[in-house]
Design a protein around this motif. Structure first.
Motif: not given
Length: 154
Positions: A46-62
């Motif tokens: 599992f690997s993810v680019d910074d932009t997509t990863g940041n969006r995922m993290i933002h959604a999970l934290e929200a």
């Protein structure tokens, strides 16, 4: 052409299996724990680019922030709701509490989410690092190949 004796009927979907520990039954939902996701990120599965990863993290934290904000109200589901004292009302109230708190209940699932979301975030951060390291390594190899092909161009 597939062998019709072995293939699924048109429109059938095979149950997803993440591991042999997850039962593949039509009514079961395959779940990926934060620990499993972290292991996949560590191994490169599992690997993810910074932009997509940041969006995922933002959604999970929200989602976690919303859950934490409303947790006191949600916990009320573990207590009998205020209803009349009739046998039917007591049965319905008890059933509501049992349903919210059983293995697949809302409260059970939300408790799991509260515990797992931070692990998912850590796994995504690791997956972002894995992606960057892989990308850097590939760029270095491509640069080396380019020098081999045309040493004067680099």
């Amino acid at each position: 052409m597939p062998n019709t004796e072995e293939s699924e009927p048109l429109g059938a979907v095979a149950p997803m299996r993440l591991s042999s520990a997850v039962p593949a039954e039509p009514h079961m939902v395959a779940r990926l724990s934060g620990t499993q996701l972290k292991a996949m990120a560590t191994s490169g599965g599992f690997s993810v680019d910074d932009t997509t990863g940041n969006r995922m993290i933002h959604a999970l934290e929200a989602a976690l922030e919303t859950l934490e904000t409303r947790w006191a109200d949600l916990e009320k589901l573990q207590h009998d709701p205020p209803m009349s004292e009739s046998p039917a009302a007591r049965w319905v109230g008890r059933h509501m509490v049992d349903t919210a708190s059983d293995a697949e209940g809302l409260l059970t699932q939300l408790r799991t989410a509260r515990r797992e979301i931070p692990v998912y975030v850590a796994a995504i951060q690791l997956a972002k690092r894995t992606y960057r390291e892989t990308e850097t390594g590939v760029r270095g190899r491509l640069h080396g190949i380019r020098r081999e092909i045309d040493p004067g161009e680099v």
